[in-house]
Design an enzyme around this catalytic site. Structure first.
Site, PDB file in Angstrom:
ATOM      1  N   LYS A 183      59.293  68.562  48.672  1.00 17.96           N
ATOM      2  CA  LYS A 183      59.250  67.796  49.912  1.00 17.96           C
ATOM      3  C   LYS A 183      57.799  67.452  50.226  1.00 17.96           C
ATOM      4  O   LYS A 183      56.926  68.326  50.274  1.00 17.96           O
ATOM      5  CB  LYS A 183      59.849  68.607  51.059  1.00 17.96           C
ATOM      6  CG  LYS A 183      61.348  68.875  50.908  1.00 17.96           C
ATOM      7  CD  LYS A 183      62.174  67.616  51.088  1.00 17.96           C
ATOM      8  CE  LYS A 183      63.661  67.927  51.135  1.00 17.96           C
ATOM      9  NZ  LYS A 183      64.482  66.718  51.341  1.00 17.96           N
ATOM     10  N   LYS A 194      75.256  60.939  49.020  1.00 17.84           N
ATOM     11  CA  LYS A 194      75.515  62.163  49.776  1.00 17.84           C
ATOM     12  C   LYS A 194      76.826  61.974  50.534  1.00 17.84           C
ATOM     13  O   LYS A 194      76.985  61.002  51.278  1.00 17.84           O
ATOM     14  CB  LYS A 194      74.383  62.459  50.754  1.00 17.84           C
ATOM     15  CG  LYS A 194      73.079  62.863  50.079  1.00 17.84           C
ATOM     16  CD  LYS A 194      71.990  63.136  51.089  1.00 17.84           C
ATOM     17  CE  LYS A 194      70.713  63.596  50.394  1.00 17.84           C
ATOM     18  NZ  LYS A 194      69.591  63.777  51.350  1.00 17.84           N
TER      19      LYS A 194
END
Length: 375
Positions: free
Chosen positions: A174, A282
């Site tokens: 991240k 997703k």
């Protein structure tokens, strides 16, 4: 007729339907570019059919990422449960159509995904078919990456070392909060896990110029990520296009659209404008049927696919993993959220050996929530 088509033709009669809050802490708080999370605030779902078959689903809620919060998601699940218990017997495809009309668009995608998940699981259980076979039976195994959140460079190095020992070959880092800190962290990870493949996920945190600066610095370090996920804001289509074009031509790096792809219209825009090389699927942002629709479109258009999650337990991750294994078309698999949770509310389900998930269940999803997790 395909296994999935057979599944959709099965008559459904829902006898009982329930939803409840499902709160699970993270082992450590999860920090990304614009958010920090202490725990998941999901909704668990259970349907029982008139023949006694049971299906389970899960709807995650993450502030600023998913449109629904937990109270809204739970209220919508209760409404759908009431509708399903009153509905006449009809094919699963028709039931899913009714659910889609009650929970339209991106606004209710996470709830829709959880309800679709539970219905499909119940029907697959009733006919004795494991989900990975229903979705295509290409494989019953997947290999996931694992995520390092925004932490200090020393902490990231330790995590990378630990994940290397556990057998993880791909690390997803991240980034997007601080450009210089991101570069320092990448250096530290490379020392700890020199042979890993790296995915960068900015979660909309960079401008296009900052994203390209990261790639240039990494190029000078002789470090080339295999993927750069959502480098710019979801609505910065021009910036996404710029990063995608230069990343591919100058650095040989693929760019994935995640937050920018919230439905079929976004997917069409990305494909028609060559705005990304990869679309991240997703279930919580698209629903199960919506995800399958975009998978089909992306494959026909030559785009690569990634499958990811939204801080779900092994219940929803198992469903997504069986979908990915059965279809066999995902180049990147990012279904690691159970590794970051402080407890596992799921019984049975898939086998886990490091980054490898193997689905050996004989029917449905194979996992179910512990009774003490049902409030």
């Amino acid at each position: 007729m395909s296994p999935l088509a057979n599944l959709l033709n099965v008559a459904v009669n829902v006898k009982t339907a329930d939803g409840w809050p499902l709160n699970i802490g993270f082992i450590d708080p999860i920090s990304i570019a614009k958010s920090r999370f202490e725990k998941t605030e999901n909704v668990g779902i259970r349907f029982e059919l008139s023949n006694g078959s049971v299906g389970w689903g899960e709807s995650p809620t993450l502030p600023s990422i998913i449109a629904e919060n937990q109270p809204l998601a739970l209220a919508k699940v209760v409404q759908v449960c009431d509708m399903l218990k009153r509905s006449p017997v009809m094919p699963l495809s028709s039931v899913l159509g009714e659910v889609g009309r009650m929970l339209p668009g991106h606004e209710f995608a996470s709830v829709r995904a959880g309800v679709e998940m539970a219905l499909i699981d119940a029907v697959a259980n009733s006919i004795g078919m494991p989900l990975w076979r229903a979705f295509g039976a290409v494989s019953n195994t997947i290999i996931t990456d694992i995520t390092i959140p925004i932490v200090s460079s020393s902490k990231a190095a330790q995590l990378a070392h630990d994940y290397r020992i556990k057998g993880f070959k791909t690390l997803k880092l991240k980034v997007g909060r601080n450009l210089n800190a991101d570069i320092d962290t990448l250096r530290a990870i490379r020392v700890s896990h020199p042979d890993c493949s790296l995915i960068l996920d900015a979660n909309e945190g960079y401008t296009s110029s900052e994203a390209l600066q990261v790639l240039q610095t990494l190029h000078e370090m002789k470090l080339t990520p295999v993927l750069f996920e959502q480098p710019v804001h979801r609505d910065d289509w021009e910036g996404l296009c710029r990063v995608t074009k230069i990343a591919k031509e100058k650095y040989g790096v693929s760019v994935a659209a995640d937050e920018s792809c919230r439905g079929l219209d976004d997917a069409k825009k990305i494909i028609e404008g060559n705005l990304a090389d990869v679309i991240n699927i997703k279930l919580a942002k698209l629903g199960v049927l919506g995800a399958l629709e975009i998978v089909e479109l992306a494959q026909a258009s030559g785009l690569h696919l990634m499958i990811g999650g939204m801080a779900e337990s092994r219940l929803a991750v198992g469903f997504a993993g069986q979908l990915a294994a059965g279809l066999g078309c995902f180049k990147f698999i990012d279904l690691d959220s159970p590794f970051h949770l402080s407890e596992d509310p799921v019984l049975e389900g898939f086998e886990v050996r490091g980054p490898v998930y193997k689905f050996t269940n004989l029917r449905g999803n194979g996992g179910f929530f512990r009774w003490d997790s049902i409030q």
